[in-house]
Enzyme design. Structure first.
Site, PDB file in Angstrom:
ATOM      1  N   CYS A 169       0.801  -1.221   0.000  1.00 32.12           N
ATOM      2  CA  CYS A 169       0.000   0.000   0.000  1.00 32.12           C
ATOM      3  C   CYS A 169       0.832   1.268   0.000  1.00 32.12           C
ATOM      4  O   CYS A 169       0.301   2.358  -0.141  1.00 32.12           O
ATOM      5  CB  CYS A 169      -0.927   0.006   1.209  1.00 32.12           C
ATOM      6  SG  CYS A 169      -1.887  -1.505   1.342  1.00 32.12           S
ATOM      7  N   HIS A 225      -9.603   2.742  -1.455  1.00 27.77           N
ATOM      8  CA  HIS A 225      -8.161   2.461  -1.483  1.00 27.77           C
ATOM      9  C   HIS A 225      -7.736   1.728  -2.756  1.00 27.77           C
ATOM     10  O   HIS A 225      -7.498   0.521  -2.736  1.00 27.77           O
ATOM     11  CB  HIS A 225      -7.808   1.653  -0.234  1.00 27.77           C
ATOM     12  CG  HIS A 225      -6.352   1.365  -0.065  1.00 27.77           C
ATOM     13  ND1 HIS A 225      -5.343   2.211  -0.489  1.00 27.77           N
ATOM     14  CD2 HIS A 225      -5.735   0.284   0.497  1.00 27.77           C
ATOM     15  CE1 HIS A 225      -4.175   1.666  -0.192  1.00 27.77           C
ATOM     16  NE2 HIS A 225      -4.367   0.506   0.403  1.00 27.77           N
TER      17      HIS A 225
END
Lengths: 393, 485
Positions: free
Chosen positions: A88, A341
């Site tokens: 991420c 996300h």
């Protein structure tokens, strides 16, 4: 050499984040990349190098697998392109690498693009499939992204005596901010009760404790600070960069790991604060976009970034201090919770968001008098953390 | 007068026993309701043991074997695995079991199958090998999960379980004094490779010309061979198909008072190949030294084994935890669940696992000791015990300084979470971090648990279970199970 004040972000753009069924990977890349270039007042020929961040090319039919994707989607040929993948933290890591390249003097104008197309497949086909099919044949099988943080939530509850209600307040805050953000995936406010009644995902985390599966892209154009004014008056400076890699995929087998806070965030923040000469983050940081993939993560981030003492992060949210008008605004964009996300894009999106606040362009969610802002990514979980600090010139 | 036998170097027999009874028990009365078969209510009594979705005859066999040898396989030089329902038809279930029990590659392994008396046949073979001096100790594992067609009453008669015993010459608790066998080509209950469920023909004929014929015949043969009479025998422990037939058998024998009064039909069910051994394990919790027992296996003939309990039983019997296992149960299982767990519900995909997890035979092979036998490593520099193996110590950073150590299978929960999204056969999936006694930390799934049972600090045991299938290969690992006794 410190990177502080050496790099200017002269152009920024992001797409809407959401289930962008009518947009392909290419469509989002084009919108973000050309948007950032226009914002910087540069054209494609001015871009001398590109850093690309996409986390999972396997669900895009290969888009984002290597630097050549930039040729496929932007027709930017014959120049260096590096693809960065660091879970991420890919977006902020791409940005960080681009900064060092520009600071070295090797390139003058560089594009950073984070683009992730997660919803060309069912939401089970991306991260859930990855969890089921990836990793070692048996060790850790059953672990998913929410599970990784749910483990930490269990320990946090056990150690500090809080419960799901406290976590729910993080979701309520971020959905409120999201309702003010036209780019957000989710734009409706929610209540603590709604959070607690929602289906469980990975106990103790429920549906609203988790970031959704989202498409999106964001881009930034950077140059050396001394050249910034030749492009635009509206730019921000990079004050500090940090990256630290901590525990790996086998974190839950490590007998020394407390299964709570993230050493990698602490280390990355330490690097960035040192470069930016920040001694008291809670006082000196005006806004922070932190990695709230799950509600518990935001609470741990408060502690790891130095906004609260260890074990007291939960107090910040209970006391409402992290709302956009609070003492230390966290995720005024709505965070991963309501933006969503798209993994490779998030880091760059945070940089775009922080810059927008510093430039006074953040509309209804604007944090007042924002002079210094922080972007934080945490990937893998806990294995890779990045911190980027931006400030007004 | 019965002479008390003492343990000694010349006696070969059973040294230890272990059993595994699945946690879930299905009340037969529920089956009556499901199928509206009230007229059968009279025979639908008690409960049947149901293997969890992550169990198979190998996992149950491993669990029983580890109990039999107390997780210490030293001196065991053979493993015989008996089952009519082995997970693999070509790939040794015995070798797989031996790997998890941590036998060396020098151990003999053999798979016994084809009929219900495979369990006692394996025991006779083990005894012969030990007596011949070919192996010092042999472990016999008998395990079955037999399936009968849905809606046919037989499906609720079956009970899943496993029993194991170590056969050797020292410290025996029950000497094997003699054994006889009869074989017959006979078709009563059968299954071919292409059959998913057991086949039956005429139950009356199967009974009168099978079970009720060959069991008395094999007993007669044993009496003839040994010169003993029923008056010399304390107990007959025989394969028990179901209540009525078992009672008929006892009566037919002419000495019903000798027959085991609790063949475990109401608590487990028809235990297949494990039936004689699991009943024996139960009986040994109360048997007196000097008792003579005849153990009978049945299937295409019959086996009869004469045992004599030694005085070692007094100090041993408390180690047989069958009664605790019988008690530690959950009836929270439905008929539909059983069909689903046994993959008897049609779906679009063949495998119960929807995704294809990455696998690599080479990778698993390299790590065989660590995966199957749960070896970890201990760093000789900083004394940290860790799992899985690493070249560079995760604590002190020293390279190649660690030794392989067998980890304990007991520990406590450090943290846990309950995942509702992970695509397992059963959901939710509870993932737990377990700190093992003596060192090592393992992340694994929880099994045989109730959701509100799981807490930080819960004591657990690691049990061998089936994680999933990939590439048509069963992937096994150790799951955590709440310690109930």
């Amino acid at each position: 050499m410190s990177i502080k004040d050496k790099i200017a972000v002269i152009g920024i753009a992001q797409t809407k984040f959401g289930e962008n069924f009518d947009m392909s990977y290419e469509d989002m890349a084009v919108e973000a990349a050309f948007g950032a270039m226009e914002d910087a007042g540069v054209g494609p020929d001015d871009i001398q190098a590109v850093w690309l961040s996409t986390f999972d090319p396997s669900i895009t039919g290969g888009m984002g697998r290597a630097g050549s994707t930039i040729v496929d989607v932007l027709s930017l040929r014959d120049r260096p392109v590096s693809r960065v993948t660091n879970y991420c933290s890919s977006g902020t890591d791409a940005f960080r690498n681009a900064c060092f390249a520009v600071a070295s003097g090797e390139y003058d104008v560089v594009l950073v693009l984070g683009c992730e197309k997660m919803r060309d497949v069912g939401s089970r086909e991306s991260l859930v499939k990855g969890a089921a099919e990836g990793g070692h044949p048996v060790w850790g099988k059953g672990m998913t992204a929410p599970g990784m943080f749910a483990m930490r939530a269990t320990r946090y509850f056990h150690k500090y005596g809080i419960g799901r209600e406290t976590l729910a307040k993080v979701a309520v805050k971020n959905h409120y901010h999201g309702s003010l953000n036209p780019y957000a995936h989710f734009r409706k406010e929610i209540t603590v009760d709604k959070v607690l009644k929602a289906p469980l995902i990975a106990y103790p985390l429920g549906l609203f404790d988790c970031t959704p599966t989202t498409d999106g892209a964001a881009a930034a154009v950077i140059t050396r600070a001394e050249n910034a004014k030749s492009f635009t008056d509206e730019y921000v400076l990079v004050k500090g960069l940090g990256l630290s890699v901590g525990v790996g995929d086998r974190v839950f087998f490590d007998p020394n790991d407390p299964v709570l806070n993230f050493q990698s965030t602490k280390e990355a923040a330490k690097q960035a604060y040192e470069m930016a000469e920040i001694k008291d983050p809670r006082k000196e940081i005006d806004l922070a976009e932190v990695h709230d993939c799950f509600t518990i993560t935001e609470i741990l981030n408060y502690e790891d970034l130095g906004f609260a003492e260890e074990g007291e992060g939960w107090k910040l949210i209970e006391e409402g201090k992290t709302y956009k008008d609070g003492e230390i605004p966290v995720n005024p964009s709505g965070g991963l919770k309501s933006l969503g996300h798209p993994i490779g894009a998030t880091g760059v999106r945070m940089i775009v968001e922080v810059a927008n606040h510093l430039l006074g362009r953040a509309g209804d969610r604007q944090v007042k008098d924002a002079k210094i802002g922080l972007a934080h990514n945490l990937g893998g979980p806990g294995s890779v953390a990045t911190v980027v600090i931006l400030g007004q010139p | 007068m019965q002479k008390l036998q003492r343990g000694g170097a010349t006696m070969a027999g059973i040294k230890s026993v272990g059993v595994h009874i699945p946690y879930y028990r299905y009340p037969r009365s529920d089956w009556v309701k499901v199928w509206g078969q009230e007229q059968l209510a009279g025979i639908m009594l008690g409960e049947k043991a149901v293997a969890n979705f992550d169990e198979d005859p190998v996992t149950m066999g491993v669990t029983a074997a580890l109990k039999a040898c107390q997780d210490n396989p030293a001196g065991i030089e053979a493993l015989y695995f008996a089952s009519t329902t082995p997970p693999y038809l070509e790939k040794s279930n015995a070798a797989l079991t031996a790997c998890a029990v941590d036998l060396t590659e020098d151990a003999r392994t053999a798979d016994f199958s084809g009929t219900l008396k495979a369990g006692t046949s394996a025991l006779i073979t083990a005894w012969d090998c030990v007596r011949a001096g070919s192996v010092k100790n042999a472990i016999v594992v008998a395990s079955d999960i037999r399936l009968s067609e849905p809606r046919f009453y037989m499906e609720t008669m079956m009970g899943d379980c496993a029993a194991a015993c170590v056969v050797g010459e020292d410290d025996v608790i029950a000497e094997i004094k003699d054994a006889v066998s009869l074989n017959t080509e006979f078709t009563d209950v059968w299954k071919r490779i292409s059959d998913r469920f057991l086949r039956y023909d005429d139950e009356r004929y199967s009974s009168t010309h099978g079970y009720l014929k060959y069991v008395p015949l094999v007993l007669k043969k044993l009496f003839q061979k040994t010169g003993l009479t029923p008056e010399n025998i304390n107990r007959i422990i025989a394969y028990a198909p179901e209540g009525a037939t078992y009672m008929a058998m006892a009566k037919r024998s002419g000495f019903p008072q000798l027959w085991n009064t609790d063949p475990l039909l109401l608590q487990i069910g028809n235990a297949g190949v494990a039936s004689p051994l699991i009943q024996l394990a139960n009986y040994l919790t109360e048997a007196k030294p000097g008792e003579k027992i005849i153990l009978v296996g049945y299937g295409n003939g019959a086996d009869a084994i004469l045992l004599e309990v030694t005085d070692r039983i007094e100090n041993y019997r408390d180690r047989i935890d069958i009664k605790k296992q019988l008690e530690a149960k959950s009836t929270d299982v439905t008929y539909a669940k059983i069909l689903y767990w046994r993959n008897s519900l049609k779906k679009n995909v063949d495998s119960p696992w929807e995704f294809q997890p990455f696998t690599s035979i080479a990778s698993i092979d390299r790590q065989r000791k660590y995966i199957f036998a749960l070896y970890g490593q201990r760093c000789t520099k900083c004394n940290t015990t860790y799992y899985p193996p690493k070249r560079v110590c995760p604590s002190c950073g020293e390279r190649d300084s660690s030794e392989d150590v067998k980890l304990s299978k007991k520990g406590t929960v450090y943290s846990f979470e309950i995942d509702h999204v992970f695509p397992n056969v059963e959901a939710p999936t509870c993932m737990t971090i377990v700190d093992l006694e003596g060192g090592g930390r393992v992340l694994t799934q929880m099994t045989d648990y109730k959701p509100d049972e799981v807490k930080v600090g819960l004591e657990v045991e690691l049990v061998f279970r089936k994680y999933h299938e990939a590439k048509g290969i069963y992937h096994y690992f150790w799951k955590a199970r709440p310690k109930r006794f």
